[in-house]
Design an enzyme around this catalytic site. Structure first.
Site, PDB file in Angstrom:
ATOM      1  N   ASP A  50      88.553  44.099  22.312  1.00 13.15           N
ATOM      2  CA  ASP A  50      89.087  45.014  21.301  1.00 13.15           C
ATOM      3  C   ASP A  50      87.997  45.996  20.892  1.00 13.15           C
ATOM      4  O   ASP A  50      86.825  45.816  21.219  1.00 13.15           O
ATOM      5  CB  ASP A  50      89.611  44.244  20.088  1.00 13.15           C
ATOM      6  CG  ASP A  50      88.679  43.120  19.696  1.00 13.15           C
ATOM      7  OD1 ASP A  50      87.454  43.276  19.854  1.00 13.15           O
ATOM      8  OD2 ASP A  50      89.177  42.075  19.243  1.00 13.15           O
ATOM      9  N   ASP A  66      86.298  47.893  17.697  1.00 13.01           N
ATOM     10  CA  ASP A  66      86.159  48.005  16.251  1.00 13.01           C
ATOM     11  C   ASP A  66      85.451  49.306  15.924  1.00 13.01           C
ATOM     12  O   ASP A  66      84.642  49.797  16.701  1.00 13.01           O
ATOM     13  CB  ASP A  66      85.344  46.823  15.700  1.00 13.01           C
ATOM     14  CG  ASP A  66      86.019  45.493  15.979  1.00 13.01           C
ATOM     15  OD1 ASP A  66      87.267  45.475  16.037  1.00 13.01           O
ATOM     16  OD2 ASP A  66      85.306  44.492  16.155  1.00 13.01           O
ATOM     17  N   ASP A  99      74.374  40.224  14.028  1.00  5.48           N
ATOM     18  CA  ASP A  99      73.612  39.052  14.460  1.00  5.48           C
ATOM     19  C   ASP A  99      72.584  39.350  15.556  1.00  5.48           C
ATOM     20  O   ASP A  99      71.396  39.165  15.378  1.00  5.48           O
ATOM     21  CB  ASP A  99      74.533  37.881  14.840  1.00  5.48           C
ATOM     22  CG  ASP A  99      75.733  38.282  15.699  1.00  5.48           C
ATOM     23  OD1 ASP A  99      75.804  39.451  16.132  1.00  5.48           O
ATOM     24  OD2 ASP A  99      76.594  37.416  15.949  1.00  5.48           O
TER      25      ASP A  99
HETATM   26  P1  ATP Z   1      83.634  38.988  21.400  1.00  5.88           P
HETATM   27  O1  ATP Z   1      84.537  40.056  20.880  1.00  5.88           O
HETATM   28  O2  ATP Z   1      83.257  39.068  22.804  1.00  5.88           O
HETATM   29  O3  ATP Z   1      84.090  37.639  20.988  1.00  5.88           O
HETATM   30  P2  ATP Z   1      81.845  40.056  19.448  1.00  5.88           P
HETATM   31  O4  ATP Z   1      80.346  40.115  19.391  1.00  5.88           O
HETATM   32  O5  ATP Z   1      82.562  41.351  19.480  1.00  5.88           O
HETATM   33  O6  ATP Z   1      82.219  39.137  20.665  1.00  5.88           O
HETATM   34  P3  ATP Z   1      83.296  39.567  17.064  1.00  5.88           P
HETATM   35  O7  ATP Z   1      83.558  38.271  16.383  1.00  5.88           O
HETATM   36  O8  ATP Z   1      84.402  40.389  17.566  1.00  5.88           O
HETATM   37  O9  ATP Z   1      82.319  39.190  18.248  1.00  5.88           O
HETATM   38  O10 ATP Z   1      82.386  40.396  16.079  1.00  5.88           O
HETATM   39  C1  ATP Z   1      82.226  41.792  16.125  1.00  5.88           C
HETATM   40  C2  ATP Z   1      80.828  42.197  15.692  1.00  5.88           C
HETATM   41  O11 ATP Z   1      80.581  41.760  14.348  1.00  5.88           O
HETATM   42  C3  ATP Z   1      79.709  41.577  16.504  1.00  5.88           C
HETATM   43  O12 ATP Z   1      79.432  42.312  17.667  1.00  5.88           O
HETATM   44  C4  ATP Z   1      78.565  41.567  15.526  1.00  5.88           C
HETATM   45  O13 ATP Z   1      77.970  42.843  15.481  1.00  5.88           O
HETATM   46  C5  ATP Z   1      79.239  41.305  14.214  1.00  5.88           C
HETATM   47  N1  ATP Z   1      79.282  39.878  13.871  1.00  5.88           N
HETATM   48  C6  ATP Z   1      80.259  38.987  14.163  1.00  5.88           C
HETATM   49  N2  ATP Z   1      79.990  37.777  13.691  1.00  5.88           N
HETATM   50  C7  ATP Z   1      78.797  37.874  13.060  1.00  5.88           C
HETATM   51  C8  ATP Z   1      77.964  36.952  12.349  1.00  5.88           C
HETATM   52  N3  ATP Z   1      78.301  35.669  12.203  1.00  5.88           N
HETATM   53  N4  ATP Z   1      76.820  37.427  11.826  1.00  5.88           N
HETATM   54  C9  ATP Z   1      76.465  38.718  11.955  1.00  5.88           C
HETATM   55  N5  ATP Z   1      77.193  39.614  12.611  1.00  5.88           N
HETATM   56  C10 ATP Z   1      78.344  39.217  13.169  1.00  5.88           C
HETATM   57 MG    MG Z   2      84.777  41.644  19.377  1.00 11.47          MG
END
Ligand code: ATP
Ligand code: MG
Length: 458
Positions: free
Chosen positions: A74, A76, A153
């Site tokens: 997705d 964001d 993170d």
């Molecule tokens: P995927 O979509 O592949 O599961 P993602 O990194 O995009 O991985 P998401 O949960 O969609 O994971 O989170 C979007 C963004 O929000 C991350 O890329 C990160 O920048 C931030 N983020 C998510 N969870 C955390 C956390 N626990 N602490 C700090 N930042 C976070």
């Molecule tokens: Mg994501």
């Protein structure tokens, strides 16, 4: 190939930011992300916001995945505009969330999550964060774009992409780490894990998904801090575990968890599933089958996988009770309840999965019954397919007789006559086999379909 491409393109001109508030900006000639790689909704959202005078970028996982040549799940958007301003710009949008307000902007079937730049804050700072009117801002601590990068993170998750100018903005050397195939925590890793222990699981999942090595400094505190996962609310933990199991890289994720010793005690579901010699190979096979199906874009059932991971416990308890002299079917029923209860005490599996899991388990002994009308009735069971897949995986991984699995494979495709020939002498012995549909069940036969809820959630 992808790696060499990125390093070739980024290698030159990858000047490091002198200060974390100043990003390295990579123009369109320095990377390969084009605006048409971005979903229509996210692109239009950024364009609108920029037209209204705000800054707006695609952010996080999507930019990272695109740089690696992967298809993002997705897109964001992060923006300088406050939630109310975002809301008023888009007719089809709504503000959601209490702690952190974000705006969902709808474009046809696509929903784009738009968040305002937020500052990283600790609990202590949070307590006395108020604006001049005394309003507590802890619910929405707005910040600069640089701060928004800092609160994320990992460095590779702190990248921004401007779909209008086709620029990548990098505040935390995320591009450099991506090229070096490293997963690096932003800031002090121990502190960041304390703030949110789920980041330990995210490290395992993302390093497995992206094929990145966890930087030694990022990995080091995990050993000391892994107990903190015990304090994470069950629902959040379960959500993260499910993300891992359904990531398409479940096997790799679990390997990482084991390397980081995160599967011990804290995640009894995995702990038990993998360490049990009798059912461990079956649990692994189920993880692998899930990965394979996802790779082929086939649907997967979380309940199936959870049932497979818990099967070791169910089976052990079942046989224990049988050995104590309890009849088989009631033993299986008790074992299922015991396994689910024990699991609830550690990592709660939401109840919506219960019915399907129980059904899969209850149908297992019925595959051993190959006489009389029983195989025909099993074949007609609405959950036959899933239960057969479950049995077949068990058979292939040494948890059920291989020969029985092969028998069922043939039986399904056989003609009526062949099926008759394949039938074993009726173990029930007393009844003559009846071919009538809906015939009464033979005595002592387990797993009545009526005992499990139909249409259970998968
Ligand atoms: P995927 O979509 O592949 O599961 P993602 O990194 O995009 O991985 P998401 O949960 O969609 O994971 O989170 C979007 C963004 O929000 C991350 O890329 C990160 O920048 C931030 N983020 C998510 N969870 C955390 C956390 N626990 N602490 C700090 N930042 C976070
Ligand atoms: Mg994501």
């Amino acid at each position: 190939m992808i790696k060499s491409f990125i390093s070739r393109v980024f290698g030159r001109g990858a000047k490091q930011a002198a200060h974390p508030s100043k990003p390295v900006v990579y123009g369109p000639d320095k990377h390969h992300i084009r605006r048409d790689h971005i979903s229509r909704g996210a692109r239009k959202t950024c364009e609108e916001l920029q037209r209204a005078g705000h800054t707006a970028f695609v952010v996080g996982g999507a930019v990272r995945d695109l740089l690696l040549g992967m298809r993002p799940k997705d897109f964001d958007v992060a923006t300088s505009a406050h939630p109310d301003a975002v809301r008023s710009l888009f007719r089809r949008s709504r503000i959601i969330g209490r702690r952190f307000q974000i705006v969902h902007v709808m474009w046809g079937a696509e929903t784009v999550e738009v968040s305002t730049y937020r500052a990283h804050f600790t609990k202590e700072a949070d307590e006395d964060r108020q604006d001049e009117h005394g309003r507590v801002l802890s619910d929405n601590v707005f910040g600069t774009q640089a701060e928004d990068a800092l609160r994320r993170d990992f460095t590779v998750n702190a990248l921004f992409y401007d779909p209008v100018k086709e620029e990548v903005w990098d505040f935390q050397h995320g591009v450099k780490d991506l090229i070096a195939k490293k997963l690096v925590m932003i800031g002090d890793p121990a502190m960041r894990y304390r703030e949110d222990p789920v980041r330990m699981l995210r490290a395992a999942r993302l390093s497995a998904k992206l094929g990145l090595a966890i930087d030694p400094r990022t990995a080091a505190p995990v050993k000391e801090l892994r107990h903190l996962l015990e304090n994470v609310p069950q629902a959040r933990l379960f959500e993260e575990i499910l993300k891992m199991l359904l990531s398409g890289n479940a096997v790799a994720c679990v390997q990482r968890l084991r390397e980081m010793e995160l599967h011990h005690g804290l995640l009894p579901l995995l702990d038990d599933a993998l360490e049990d010699p009798a059912t461990g190979p079956f649990a692994m096979a189920a993880l692998k089958a899930t990965d394979d199906r996802l790779r082929e874009d086939k649907p997967v059932s979380p309940a199936f996988l959870l049932a497979a991971l818990l099967w070791g416990r169910v089976e052990r308890r079942w046989h224990e009770l049988e050995e104590k002299g309890q009849p088989s079917t009631p033993s299986l029923h008790s074992a299922m309840h015991d396994a689910l209860d024990a699991q609830r005490g550690s990592l709660a599996i939401p109840r919506r999965f219960d019915a399907t899991m129980k059904e899969l388990w209850l149908l297992q002994p019925r595959f051993l019954q190959r006489g009389g009308t029983r195989p025909f009735r099993l074949l007609e069971h609405p959950r036959f397919r899933a239960a057969y897949d479950f049995f077949e995986l068990r058979a292939r991984s040494g948890n059920a007789p291989l020969e029985v699995g092969q028998w069922w494979e043939r039986f399904q495709d056989a003609s009526g006559e062949e099926r008759e020939r394949m039938l074993h002498p009726d173990e029930g012995g007393k009844k003559k086999r009846r071919r009538r549909r809906g015939g009464r069940r033979a005595p002592g036969e387990g797993g009545s379909p009526e005992e499990v809820a139909p249409g259970a959630d998968e």
